[in-house]
Design a protein around this motif. Structure first.
Motif, PDB file in Angstrom:
ATOM      1  N   CYS A   1     -15.470  19.704  39.624  1.00 34.66           N
ATOM      2  CA  CYS A   1     -14.965  20.235  38.344  1.00 34.66           C
ATOM      3  C   CYS A   1     -13.476  20.553  38.462  1.00 34.66           C
ATOM      4  O   CYS A   1     -12.702  20.315  37.534  1.00 34.66           O
ATOM      5  N   ILE A   2     -13.067  21.098  39.609  1.00 33.74           N
ATOM      6  CA  ILE A   2     -11.638  21.407  39.813  1.00 33.74           C
ATOM      7  C   ILE A   2     -10.841  20.106  39.827  1.00 33.74           C
ATOM      8  O   ILE A   2      -9.825  19.973  39.130  1.00 33.74           O
ATOM      9  N   LEU A   3     -11.344  19.129  40.577  1.00 34.52           N
ATOM     10  CA  LEU A   3     -10.581  17.885  40.746  1.00 34.52           C
ATOM     11  C   LEU A   3     -10.518  17.048  39.473  1.00 34.52           C
ATOM     12  O   LEU A   3      -9.551  16.332  39.237  1.00 34.52           O
ATOM     13  N   THR A   4     -11.555  17.147  38.649  1.00 34.87           N
ATOM     14  CA  THR A   4     -11.575  16.311  37.439  1.00 34.87           C
ATOM     15  C   THR A   4     -11.291  17.135  36.180  1.00 34.87           C
ATOM     16  O   THR A   4     -11.491  16.656  35.067  1.00 34.87           O
ATOM     17  N   ASP A   5     -10.871  18.380  36.382  1.00 33.88           N
ATOM     18  CA  ASP A   5     -10.477  19.262  35.284  1.00 33.88           C
ATOM     19  C   ASP A   5     -11.565  19.405  34.205  1.00 33.88           C
ATOM     20  O   ASP A   5     -11.346  19.174  33.028  1.00 33.88           O
ATOM     21  N   ARG A   6     -12.774  19.774  34.671  1.00 37.32           N
ATOM     22  CA  ARG A   6     -13.902  20.054  33.757  1.00 37.32           C
ATOM     23  C   ARG A   6     -14.369  21.470  34.004  1.00 37.32           C
ATOM     24  O   ARG A   6     -14.333  21.931  35.151  1.00 37.32           O
ATOM     25  N   GLN A   7     -14.881  22.145  32.966  1.00 36.81           N
ATOM     26  CA  GLN A   7     -15.495  23.456  33.209  1.00 36.81           C
ATOM     27  C   GLN A   7     -16.944  23.228  33.649  1.00 36.81           C
ATOM     28  O   GLN A   7     -17.647  22.404  33.050  1.00 36.81           O
ATOM     29  N   PRO A   8     -17.399  23.934  34.689  1.00 36.45           N
ATOM     30  CA  PRO A   8     -18.798  23.779  35.133  1.00 36.45           C
ATOM     31  C   PRO A   8     -19.784  24.125  34.011  1.00 36.45           C
ATOM     32  O   PRO A   8     -19.477  24.934  33.128  1.00 36.45           O
ATOM     33  N   SER A   9     -20.977  23.492  34.069  1.00 32.78           N
ATOM     34  CA  SER A   9     -21.944  23.731  32.990  1.00 32.78           C
ATOM     35  C   SER A   9     -22.612  25.096  33.119  1.00 32.78           C
ATOM     36  O   SER A   9     -23.112  25.630  32.138  1.00 32.78           O
ATOM     37  N   ILE A  10     -22.639  25.680  34.307  1.00 30.61           N
ATOM     38  CA  ILE A  10     -23.258  27.016  34.452  1.00 30.61           C
ATOM     39  C   ILE A  10     -22.134  28.046  34.383  1.00 30.61           C
ATOM     40  O   ILE A  10     -21.291  28.123  35.282  1.00 30.61           O
ATOM     41  N   ASN A  11     -22.129  28.807  33.310  1.00 27.23           N
ATOM     42  CA  ASN A  11     -20.965  29.652  33.060  1.00 27.23           C
ATOM     43  C   ASN A  11     -21.318  31.140  32.986  1.00 27.23           C
ATOM     44  O   ASN A  11     -22.452  31.548  33.254  1.00 27.23           O
TER      45      ASN A  11
END
Ligand code: NAI
Length: 339
Positions: free
Chosen positions: A303-313
């Motif tokens: 998620c950090i490397l591909t600039d996405r927010q994780p689904s479990i928040n």
């Protein structure tokens, strides 16, 4: 590709598992720093994990400009303040469950998380990364069970871990059986049904281990949940499983039902000997969820490397904790609690 430099806080029962995964099993991460107030754990970090920098003070670690991300595996009561500090110092943050033990503090933490939308935050509900749970979720989402009517969950720790648990509970607040153990099952109920819990009634009993009374903990607890659309949940949680580590989930729907690990099998081996036909069982959480812990760490780094927010928040953290605390209140007051 530049590796993500991670600092871990907490090197206890689970911290060591995450640390070894970050060191050896997460290709795009490097375990750079470790923090613990216990000097032997820091020696372990240097000698066994090859960590370059160690800290006894968490605030000092999060100020380290070499670090990209923090893994929080400290006692549950510290998670909220450590998440906030990590984010304020520019780090991506992974935190173990539960997100916190106090709703006000969790809400304050969510506000801080929202102030840093470019940094990633992920909560450690690793069962969502277990291949059996993922397979079951796909079946449910594809409508194989029809409309879900009931979810039944067992989460029972091995009796042989009891001594170390009493130490853990004596040294820090676990949040009680429902926040410490059932929280995973509460997350599964929310994940599978897509519904929030509206009412809970919880009961419990201490029988074999009276030392749990002294640390204010429950040996076995059960709770009935009513969800917003009247779907039902049944939770059984405990700390006295003699055959190992028993995590089992059943989903009942209008077209069928399924069970995940109805016998908590260690593997596919069956032994036939003077004891009969024996199926070895999984013995503890690092064994049962070994690959799930690796998968979730890989997901956080990705998620950090591909600039996405994780689904479990953090909302998953807040909602599951609300239900766990409602179960605790219901047990303590012996009454139905509406959330
Ligand atoms: P533990 O008691 O074995 O380890 C706690 C660690 O935190 C120790 O290394 C201790 O030195 C460190 N620590 C204590 N105070 C600290 C402070 N002020 N600053 C920095 N470090 C400090 O606990 P365990 O079982 O490893 O649990 C840690 C967390 O992981 C808990 O929140 C627990 O709920 C969660 N957990 C999650 C599991 C899962 O299935 N996802 C399984 C087991 C634990």
């Amino acid at each position: 590709m530049e590796k993500i430099k991670v600092g871990i806080v907490g090197l206890g029962r689970l911290g060591k598992v995450h640390a070894h995964n970050l060191k050896d099993k997460v290709a795009n991460a490097t375990l750079y720093a470790a923090c613990s107030p216990v000097l032997e754990e820091l020696e372990y970090a240097k000698n066994d994990l090859g960590v370059q920098v160690t800290y006894t003070d968490y605030e000092e670690m999060v100020k380290d400009e070499q670090l990209d991300a923090i893994f929080i595996v400290s006692p549950s009561g510290l998670h909220c303040s450590q998440i906030q500090l990590g984010l304020k110092h520019g780090k991506h943050v992974f935190s173990e469950k539960p997100i916190g033990l106090n709703i006000e503090e969790i809400n304050e933490t969510i506000q801080v998380i929202n102030q840093y939308p470019n940094q990633k935050f992920m909560l450690g509900f690793m069962r969502r990364f277990d291949t059996d749970y993922m397979y079951a979720k796909e079946l449910v989402d594809n409508g194989e069970l029809g409309e879900l009517t009931l979810v039944r969950c067992y989460g029972i720790d091995p009796s042989e871990g009891l001594e170390s648990f009493v130490k853990f509970a004596g040294a820090s607040n676990s949040g009680g059986l429902f926040a410490d153990m059932s929280i995973h099952d509460i997350d599964l109920v929310r994940w599978f049904t897509g519904q929030e819990v509206s009412k809970v009634w919880a009961i419990g009993k201490n029988a074999a281990y009276k030392e749990l009374d002294e640390v204010g903990e429950l040996e076995t607890g059960a709770a009935m949940l009513q969800l917003a659309d009247n779907t039902m949940g049944i939770l059984v949680a405990g700390r006295n499983c003699h055959h190992g580590y028993h995590v089992e989930t059943e989903l009942i729907g209008t077209k069928g039902m399924l069970r995940i690990a109805q016998v908590p099998e260690k593997n596919l081996v069956t032994i036939m000997n003077e004891h009969g036909v024996v199926r070895p069982t999984s013995q503890n959480f690092p064994e049962r969820f070994s690959q799930a812990f690796i998968n979730e760490a890989n997901e956080f780094i990705d998620c950090i490397l591909t600039d996405r927010q994780p689904s479990i928040n953090a909302i998953d953290g807040l909602e599951s904790t609300k239900v766990a605390l409602a179960c605790k209140e219901s047990y303590e007051k012996n009454q139905l609690v509406t959330i």
